[in-house]
Write an enzyme that holds these catalytic residues in place. Structure first.
Site, short mmCIF file in Angstrom:
data_model
loop_
_atom_site.label_atom_id
_atom_site.label_comp_id
_atom_site.label_asym_id
_atom_site.label_seq_id
_atom_site.Cartn_x
_atom_site.Cartn_y
_atom_site.Cartn_z
N LYS A 104 0.84 -1.20 0.00
CA LYS A 104 0.00 0.00 0.00
C LYS A 104 0.87 1.25 0.00
O LYS A 104 1.74 1.41 0.85
CB LYS A 104 -0.92 0.00 1.22
CG LYS A 104 -1.88 -1.18 1.20
CD LYS A 104 -2.85 -1.12 2.33
CE LYS A 104 -2.12 -1.18 3.66
NZ LYS A 104 -3.06 -1.18 4.79
N THR A 108 -8.76 9.05 9.30
CA THR A 108 -8.22 7.86 8.63
C THR A 108 -7.87 6.74 9.60
O THR A 108 -7.32 5.72 9.19
CB THR A 108 -6.94 8.24 7.85
OG1 THR A 108 -6.03 8.85 8.77
CG2 THR A 108 -7.24 9.18 6.71
N GLY A 120 -7.93 3.55 11.35
CA GLY A 120 -8.62 2.28 11.13
C GLY A 120 -8.74 1.87 9.67
O GLY A 120 -9.35 0.85 9.37
N THR A 121 -8.14 2.65 8.76
CA THR A 121 -8.29 2.28 7.35
C THR A 121 -7.58 0.96 7.02
O THR A 121 -8.08 0.18 6.20
CB THR A 121 -7.76 3.39 6.40
OG1 THR A 121 -6.49 3.81 6.86
CG2 THR A 121 -8.71 4.56 6.33
N GLY A 122 -6.43 0.72 7.66
CA GLY A 122 -5.70 -0.53 7.38
C GLY A 122 -6.50 -1.74 7.82
O GLY A 122 -6.66 -2.71 7.06
N CYS A 123 -7.01 -1.69 9.04
CA CYS A 123 -7.82 -2.82 9.56
C CYS A 123 -9.05 -3.01 8.68
O CYS A 123 -9.44 -4.14 8.38
CB CYS A 123 -8.34 -2.52 10.96
SG CYS A 123 -7.07 -2.06 12.10
#
Ligand SMILES: Cc1ncc(COP(=O)(O)OP(=O)(O)O)c(N)n1
Ligand SMILES: Cc1nc(C(=O)O)sc1CCOP(=O)(O)O
Ligand SMILES: [Mg+2]
Length: 577
Positions: A251, A284, A286-289
């Protein structure tokens, strides 16, 4: 340093947890599609203490049968993701984000909690790591009983936990494993020591079907390699792939000097650069989870890996867009709204109608006047076009009553689904929603793309008409999936239509980051000149009268399809020579 003081845990753990939590928005998740080997003997299962569940035979059986038995009396499959992660009291990331993402995608989510954190938008105030035995028991409880399709991992704060997860998955096979290699803080600190990195590399990555690190995590896994460009991301994806995961998503959210968020997906054979609009927002966390959970959810619904990744990216992008102005908490990084307006779309697991650019090759657009003139129903016209080789259909029924339009759309959809051809609706978002069409085509004076997206959700196709490079840039920024550009030639089908010519079409294509289909006055005698324009993102032609203002729609569609195929083949052979 991330977060404030944490009581009762070591500084190292504090850093690790701070990263896990605060850095989670940029962390990635991994997906694992490979079937994990079942425990081969009941003796072994018994030794590990699972015999009380009465599934010793199950573990030695082929997986399909095993799933049926495990599921008890129910034979209706409900997609199920198990997340193994930490709890975030602020509920922006971790277990709470995973639950919300899965719910938004229409998938059941069970949870194994590895740590309980006290955190908010200001940072991390406390972290309690759960005993490894407790994690092992939670895994056993869920995996032995609940027919999990996909496991997604987040915060795995000790080597022991990674090993427990590894062993549990060997004992209780699932369809896919999504690993979020949470290892590096947004500030760049390597918060997992060399030993846990080794465990990730040796125990977890070889089990994963996809690993989705952000730049810092990829760098840490690769021993500190600097990643500054898309080319670096591609070689990182390749090196990570060599560690065993079947797919890698690196990413690039942190990539400097890029107006888009660019991720590199590598499936071991091909590279894909997946671009999405960079949304300017503080929300933003929590975007990865969320991305990882969403990938897991789509896999649980039966999606292919690449489609799952694309849907997940679109979901996160749309969620950020609709949450960019909300205010929760006083800190620098806020959570976003997972629910926004997707609920009505969440359970559509039957098809993932993300546009394949090649769908635009021969685009049939209906016209009620022409169908009346030739005495055919809309359904007959669509059936003939699809049988003749149309690769996408748009119902452009300007004169139809709403009720009639809806009924026609439903029966056309049945035909198109059989042939796996997307069906779009011109202008009428309400009709598209009511019949669950694959998307819409809208013009510059129709409903704005943003609004259409909020109504339709991330999975639907949105095409937009563009006559200028400015239109084309805006279409991309607004989140359209493709561009219809014309009129290339004068047309009698659309009143007062401005002709932009082949030059105008070329200018739109060159300005466009989206695939383009040409429209307006295109027929058997001039289609070749359109396809020979020589711009890579011009994918095909959209036609109305050349197909529908003719006696035999199948024949005309076949002829045009043949001509386009021949033109493209000739262009290909010219290129090679
Ligand atoms: C593929 C495709 N491209 C352009 C159009 C034109 O749409 P719009 O500008 O909204 O005009 P109407 O079709 O609504 O008259 C299209 N329909 N399809
Ligand atoms: C619906 C439409 N849109 C156009 C545009 O320029 O955006 S031209 C057009 C009509 C295309 O019909 P025919 O293939 O019969 O010329
Ligand atoms: Mg329109």
């Amino acid at each position: 340093m991330l977060g404030g003081p944490i009581n009762g845990i070591s500084n190292f753990t504090h850093q690790f947890m701070g990263f896990l939590l605060s850095g989670i928005s940029n962390s990635s998740t991994s997906i694992f599609y490979r079937k994990i080997c079942a425990v081969s003997s009941s003796k072994q299962a018994g030794r590990q203490g699972f015999d009380q569940f009465g599934d010793l035979t199950l573990k030695a059986m082929p997986e399909e049968k095993a799933l049926t038995i495990t599921n008890g009396s129910s034979n209706k499959k409900f997609p199920h993701v198990l997340t193994v992660a930490g709890s975030d009291s602020g509920a922006g990331a971790g277990i709470q984000a995973d639950l919300k993402a899965c719910a938004a995608r229409g998938v059941y989510c069970s949870t194994v909690i590895t740590a309980v954190t006290a955190q908010n938008t200001l940072g991390v105030q406390d972290v309690s790591i759960l005993p490894e035995d407790s994690v092992a028991e939670q895994l056993k409880s869920v995996l032995s009983d609940m027919r999990v399709d996909v496991v997604k991992t987040g915060m795995l704060p000790s080597i022991g936990m990674v090993k427990i997860l590894h062993d549990s998955l060997k004992q209780f096979p699932v369809q896919a494993l999504v690993v979020d290699p949470v290892m590096v803080s947004t500030s760049g600190d390597v918060l997992a020591g060399p030993s846990i990195l080794d465990t990730f590399r040796h125990d977890l990555l070889p089990m994963a079907d996809i690993v989705t690190p952000n730049l810092k995590e990829a760098s840490a896994l690769l021993g500190g390699l600097q990643l500054k460009t898309v080319t670096d991301m591609r070689s990182a994806a390749k090196s990570l792939h060599n560690m065993g995961p079947r797919n890698v998503l690196v990413k690039g959210g942190d990539l400097p000097s890029s107006s888009d968020a660019i991720d590199v997906f590598f499936d071991g054979k091909d590279f894909y650069e997946l671009r999405s609009t960079r949304i300017q927002t503080r929300n933003t966390h929590g975007t990865g989870c969320t991305l990882a959970s969403c990938i897991a959810a789509e896999l649980a619904k039966g999606s292919s890996m690449l489609s799952a990744v694309k849907v997940a990216k679109r979901y996160v992008e749309t969620a950020l867009m609709y949450s960019k102005s909300i205010t929760i908490g006083n800190g620098p990084q806020g959570p976003f709204d997972h629910g926004f307006k997707l609920k009505r779309n969440a359970c559509n697991s039957s098809r993932l109608p993300l546009l394949d650019p090649s769908d635009l090759f021969l685009y049939a657009v209906t016209d009620s006047g022409m169908n009346k003139k030739w005495g055919r129903s809309i359904t007959d016209a669509v059936k003939a076009a699809v049988e003749g080789g149309a690769t996408i259909v748009q119902l452009r029924e300007k004169d139809a009553e709403t009720g009639d339009f809806l009924e026609a759309a439903k029966s056309c959809l049945e035909i198109c689904r059989i042939h796996n051809v997307p069906l779009l609706i011109n202008d009428r978002i309400d009709i598209a929603m009511a019949c669950d069409a694959d998307g819409v085509h809208i013009g510059q004076s129709d409903m704005p793309v943003n609004t259409a997206r909020s109504l339709l959700g991330p999975e639907k196709i949105i095409g937009v008409s563009c006559k200028t490079p400015e239109h084309a840039l805006k279409a991309w920024a607004d989140g359209a999936d493709y561009i219809g550009s014309g009129g290339v030639f004068p047309t009698n089908t659309k009143a007062n239509n401005r002709t932009i010519g082949l030059d105008g079409l070329k200018a739109v294509c060159l300005a466009s980051k989206l695939p383009v289909v040409a429209i307006g006055g295109i027929n058997l005698s001039n289609a070749r000149s359109v396809m020979e324009l020589g711009v890579a993102n011009l994918e095909g032609v959209a036609v109305v009268s050349a197909l529908f203002d003719r006696e035999c729609v199948v024949t005309e569609t076949r002829k045009l399809h043949g001509l386009l195929t021949e033109t493209v083949a000739n262009a290909g052979s010219t290129d090679t020579n």
